[in-house]
Write a protein that holds these residues in place. Structure first.
Motif, PDB file in Angstrom:
ATOM      1  N   ARG A   1       3.360  92.439 -18.366  1.00 55.70           N
ATOM      2  CA  ARG A   1       4.325  93.469 -18.725  1.00 55.70           C
ATOM      3  C   ARG A   1       3.711  94.851 -18.781  1.00 55.70           C
ATOM      4  NH1 ARG A   1       6.382  90.264 -24.013  1.00 55.70           N
ATOM      5  NH2 ARG A   1       6.480  88.206 -23.055  1.00 55.70           N
ATOM      6  N   GLY A   2       2.420  94.931 -18.638  1.00 52.74           N
ATOM      7  CA  GLY A   2       1.742  96.216 -18.658  1.00 52.74           C
ATOM      8  C   GLY A   2       0.343  96.069 -18.100  1.00 52.74           C
ATOM      9  N   THR A   3      -0.327  97.201 -17.900  1.00 50.74           N
ATOM     10  CA  THR A   3      -1.655  97.195 -17.311  1.00 50.74           C
ATOM     11  C   THR A   3      -2.633  97.931 -18.205  1.00 50.74           C
ATOM     12  OG1 THR A   3      -0.713  97.126 -15.080  1.00 50.74           O
ATOM     13  CG2 THR A   3      -2.997  97.793 -15.271  1.00 50.74           C
ATOM     14  N   LEU A   4      -3.792  97.325 -18.370  1.00 53.05           N
ATOM     15  CA  LEU A   4      -4.929  97.919 -19.058  1.00 53.05           C
ATOM     16  C   LEU A   4      -5.903  98.415 -18.006  1.00 53.05           C
ATOM     17  CD1 LEU A   4      -6.842  98.325 -21.584  1.00 53.05           C
ATOM     18  CD2 LEU A   4      -7.613  95.982 -21.152  1.00 53.05           C
ATOM     19  N   PHE A   5      -6.154  99.724 -17.977  1.00 54.21           N
ATOM     20  CA  PHE A   5      -7.089 100.296 -17.019  1.00 54.21           C
ATOM     21  C   PHE A   5      -8.469 100.414 -17.656  1.00 54.21           C
ATOM     22  CE2 PHE A   5      -3.132 101.322 -15.086  1.00 54.21           C
ATOM     23  CZ  PHE A   5      -3.391 101.356 -13.727  1.00 54.21           C
ATOM     24  N   THR A   6      -9.498 100.017 -16.916  1.00 51.68           N
ATOM     25  CA  THR A   6     -10.868 100.203 -17.378  1.00 51.68           C
ATOM     26  C   THR A   6     -11.435 101.402 -16.630  1.00 51.68           C
ATOM     27  OG1 THR A   6     -11.714  98.620 -15.731  1.00 51.68           O
ATOM     28  CG2 THR A   6     -11.152  97.780 -17.921  1.00 51.68           C
ATOM     29  N   PHE A   7     -11.830 102.411 -17.377  1.00 55.94           N
ATOM     30  CA  PHE A   7     -12.173 103.719 -16.812  1.00 55.94           C
ATOM     31  C   PHE A   7     -13.640 104.012 -17.089  1.00 55.94           C
ATOM     32  CE2 PHE A   7     -12.397 108.391 -16.994  1.00 55.94           C
ATOM     33  CZ  PHE A   7     -11.760 108.728 -15.809  1.00 55.94           C
ATOM     34  N   GLY A   8     -14.406 104.179 -16.005  1.00 52.88           N
ATOM     35  CA  GLY A   8     -15.816 104.416 -16.236  1.00 52.88           C
ATOM     36  C   GLY A   8     -16.607 104.619 -14.966  1.00 52.88           C
ATOM     37  N   ASP A   9     -17.879 104.231 -15.020  1.00 50.85           N
ATOM     38  CA  ASP A   9     -18.823 104.480 -13.936  1.00 50.85           C
ATOM     39  C   ASP A   9     -19.218 103.164 -13.275  1.00 50.85           C
ATOM     40  OD1 ASP A   9     -20.721 103.402 -15.792  1.00 50.85           O
ATOM     41  OD2 ASP A   9     -20.967 105.391 -16.674  1.00 50.85           O
ATOM     42  N   SER A  10     -20.466 103.075 -12.784  1.00 52.18           N
ATOM     43  CA  SER A  10     -20.884 101.896 -12.016  1.00 52.18           C
ATOM     44  C   SER A  10     -20.902 100.624 -12.838  1.00 52.18           C
ATOM     45  CB  SER A  10     -22.272 102.138 -11.415  1.00 52.18           C
ATOM     46  OG  SER A  10     -23.207 102.504 -12.418  1.00 52.18           O
ATOM     47  N   ILE A  11     -21.117 100.734 -14.154  1.00 51.85           N
ATOM     48  CA  ILE A  11     -21.146  99.538 -14.989  1.00 51.85           C
ATOM     49  C   ILE A  11     -19.760  98.903 -15.039  1.00 51.85           C
ATOM     50  CG2 ILE A  11     -21.548  98.702 -17.348  1.00 51.85           C
ATOM     51  CD1 ILE A  11     -23.738 100.850 -17.562  1.00 51.85           C
ATOM     52  N   THR A  12     -18.730  99.704 -14.919  1.00 51.03           N
ATOM     53  CA  THR A  12     -17.362  99.191 -14.813  1.00 51.03           C
ATOM     54  C   THR A  12     -17.012  98.854 -13.373  1.00 51.03           C
ATOM     55  OG1 THR A  12     -16.638 100.409 -16.767  1.00 51.03           O
ATOM     56  CG2 THR A  12     -14.933  99.790 -15.187  1.00 51.03           C
ATOM     57  N   ASP A  13     -17.441  99.700 -12.437  1.00 52.05           N
ATOM     58  CA  ASP A  13     -17.088  99.527 -11.031  1.00 52.05           C
ATOM     59  C   ASP A  13     -17.653  98.235 -10.448  1.00 52.05           C
ATOM     60  OD1 ASP A  13     -15.807 100.374  -8.717  1.00 52.05           O
ATOM     61  OD2 ASP A  13     -17.434 101.687  -8.072  1.00 52.05           O
ATOM     62  N   GLY A  14     -18.811  97.797 -10.957  1.00 54.91           N
ATOM     63  CA  GLY A  14     -19.365  96.528 -10.506  1.00 54.91           C
ATOM     64  C   GLY A  14     -20.619  96.638  -9.674  1.00 54.91           C
ATOM     65  N   TYR A  15     -21.394  97.707  -9.859  1.00 55.79           N
ATOM     66  CA  TYR A  15     -22.640  97.875  -9.104  1.00 55.79           C
ATOM     67  C   TYR A  15     -23.569  96.687  -9.337  1.00 55.79           C
ATOM     68  CZ  TYR A  15     -27.132  99.782  -7.613  1.00 55.79           C
ATOM     69  OH  TYR A  15     -28.352  99.984  -6.997  1.00 55.79           O
ATOM     70  N   GLY A  16     -24.010  96.076  -8.239  1.00 54.92           N
ATOM     71  CA  GLY A  16     -24.960  94.978  -8.322  1.00 54.92           C
ATOM     72  C   GLY A  16     -24.348  93.622  -8.605  1.00 54.92           C
ATOM     73  N   ILE A  17     -23.042  93.570  -8.851  1.00 57.95           N
ATOM     74  CA  ILE A  17     -22.364  92.307  -9.123  1.00 57.95           C
ATOM     75  C   ILE A  17     -21.825  91.741  -7.805  1.00 57.95           C
ATOM     76  CG2 ILE A  17     -20.555  91.192 -10.484  1.00 57.95           C
ATOM     77  CD1 ILE A  17     -22.779  92.500 -12.141  1.00 57.95           C
ATOM     78  N   ASP A  18     -21.834  90.418  -7.665  1.00 57.67           N
ATOM     79  CA  ASP A  18     -21.310  89.763  -6.465  1.00 57.67           C
ATOM     80  C   ASP A  18     -19.973  90.382  -6.082  1.00 57.67           C
ATOM     81  OD1 ASP A  18     -20.299  88.121  -4.516  1.00 57.67           O
ATOM     82  OD2 ASP A  18     -20.256  86.308  -5.733  1.00 57.67           O
ATOM     83  N   PRO A  19     -19.894  91.028  -4.901  1.00 58.71           N
ATOM     84  CA  PRO A  19     -18.677  91.765  -4.563  1.00 58.71           C
ATOM     85  C   PRO A  19     -17.484  90.897  -4.197  1.00 58.71           C
ATOM     86  CG  PRO A  19     -20.204  91.821  -2.722  1.00 58.71           C
ATOM     87  CD  PRO A  19     -20.931  91.164  -3.857  1.00 58.71           C
ATOM     88  N   ASP A  20     -17.678  89.588  -4.114  1.00 58.59           N
ATOM     89  CA  ASP A  20     -16.572  88.727  -3.707  1.00 58.59           C
ATOM     90  C   ASP A  20     -16.402  87.548  -4.666  1.00 58.59           C
ATOM     91  OD1 ASP A  20     -14.451  88.039  -2.052  1.00 58.59           O
ATOM     92  OD2 ASP A  20     -15.676  86.839  -0.699  1.00 58.59           O
ATOM     93  N   GLY A  21     -16.761  87.792  -5.942  1.00 58.74           N
ATOM     94  CA  GLY A  21     -16.732  86.687  -6.878  1.00 58.74           C
ATOM     95  C   GLY A  21     -15.868  86.888  -8.098  1.00 58.74           C
TER      96      GLY A  21
END
Length: 412
Positions: free
Chosen positions: A193-213
């Motif tokens: 019913r609504g959306t929670l946005f996570t707003f930030g930098d690479s730690i939120t964006d997913g730097y270094g995390i499996d890009p397809d997981g």
């Protein structure tokens, strides 16, 4: 002037439109904040690009938003199709549909503009993958991208938007791991019913995390909310390298957080809340007092307070996360004891400030108890700045779901 019959027909068609259907609000289910390309020498020509995206919310229909935000010329995309993903680049052919705009295939996007597709009759499940395939015939500059792939990009020569499978993944288009143009996927007919946005930098964006997981901390939080029957899905509005008070050190670090907050959060359909984790790059990317880009702890506090005030003005709940440890980082001149003092001052304010609806202590979740100010080795990507997959899991699981019980009262 329209005849009565023509007018009645037009009205009936409008009322039948999925976009106007009562009780079917559109919910953002995937987002990639547009960023300017770091080069003017990257092009595609006579190629199909198939981008895989993981939607956080399910629904009975889909629409996509494409961006030419940083283009200086009209952007023409010859053919676009969408389908549910099977595995790898393979699509579920039964779900494959043409993406149309005002009933027409192909679209031209004005410089600096966005386009929103017609509603598409494709049902999707929460935490599932879609494939968006774009064909470009003419030589076309890659001016608007998103730096970090949270999915995977497949590339093939020629028009193959409806191909069951594309052969090549990981192709370098001259913009690194970035992918172009696709900014958002929305769904209607969703249990969310609504959306929670996570707003930030690479730690939120997913730097270094499996890009397809689907292993970033926003992915993990979204699944937890879904499993707990809290009707709130999570959408990632992170930008790697992003700063709060200044634009990026180079193009692909994006516009500053205070600048992009309206576009990436406040203007979003059915935005209900935001988690803010930003500021470590404001410290790391500038040197001491008097240097270019230097910000004091008070400057950062004022900027974070402004984000909270602007979000509250729009009726969003606002949560802040403490800045995570960065002592010993391998990035030259990024850390100093003076910067650490500012980080601690900012975190102390975040923990006690009344301007937020809640605070999540990410620092304590991933800090090494034996070495304050440093990431626990088990949670360290290896650069002593970014959490690894285990660290993101700890962060995503440390957020108390009770903070979002209010979402159960959102209107259906």
């Amino acid at each position: 002037m329209l005849s009565r019959l023509a007018l009645a027909t037009a009205i009936s068609l409008a009322l039948a439109s999925p976009a106007m259907a009562a009780g079917q609000p559109w919910i953002a289910a995937w987002y990639a904040s547009p960023e300017p390309s770091a080069t003017d020498k990257a092009f595609v020509e006579n190629q199909t690009l198939r981008q895989i995206v993981r939607v956080s919310a399910g629904g009975t229909s889909v629409r996509v938003r494409l961006s030419n935000a940083y283009g200086t010329q009209p952007l023409h995309l010859d053919d676009i199709r969408l389908a549910r993903r099977d595995t790898g680049s393979r699509i579920d052919a039964a779900s494959d549909v043409a993406v149309t705009f005002n009933g027409r295939q192909g679209v031209t996007i004005a410089p600096g503009a966005y386009v929103l597709s017609d509603p598409l009759p494709v049902s999707v499940k929460p935490d599932s993958d879609l494939a968006v395939s774009v064909y470009v015939q003419a030589r076309t500059a890659l001016t608007t991208v998103h730096d970090i792939q949270r999915g995977v990009l497949y590339v093939a020569t020629g028009k193959q938007t409806d191909a069951a499978e594309l052969p090549a993944a990981g192709v370098d288009l001259g913009v690194g791991r970035a992918f172009p143009w696709l900014a958002e996927v929305e769904v209607s007919g969703s249990a969310a019913r609504g959306t929670l946005f996570t707003f930030g930098d690479s730690i939120t964006d997913g730097y270094g995390i499996d890009p397809d997981g689907g292993k970033t901390w926003p992915d993990i939080l979204s699944r937890r909310l879904h499993d707990a029957n809290i009707p709130l899905n999570v959408v990632n509005a992170g930008v790697s390298g992003n700063r709060l008070l200044h634009h990026g050190q180079w193009a692909r670090f994006g516009e500053g957080g205070l600048s992009r907050f309206d576009r990436d959060v406040l203007a979003q359909t059915n935005a209900s809340a935001v988690v803010i984790l930003i500021g470590i790059n404001d410290l790391g990317h500038a040197q001491g007092p008097g240097s270019d880009g230097y910000v004091s702890a008070d400057d950062m506090i004022d900027g974070l307070a402004q984000l909270a005030a602007r979000a509250h003005e729009r009726g969003l709940r606002v949560y802040a996360a403490t800045l995570t440890p960065f002592k010993g980082t391998v990035f030259k001149d990024y850390y100093s004891d003076e910067k650490e003092g500012r980080r601690q001052a900012i975190n102390a304010w975040i923990r006690t400030s009344p301007v937020f609806d809640g605070v999540f202590d990410f620092e304590k979740a991933v800090e090494d108890p034996a070495n304050p100010g440093q990431l626990l080795p088990a949670y360290d990507l290896g650069d002593h700045l970014h959490p690894n997959t285990a660290g993101d899991a700890v962060i995503g699981n440390a957020i108390p779901l009770s903070a979002f019980n209010w979402a159960k009262k959102l209107p259906k």
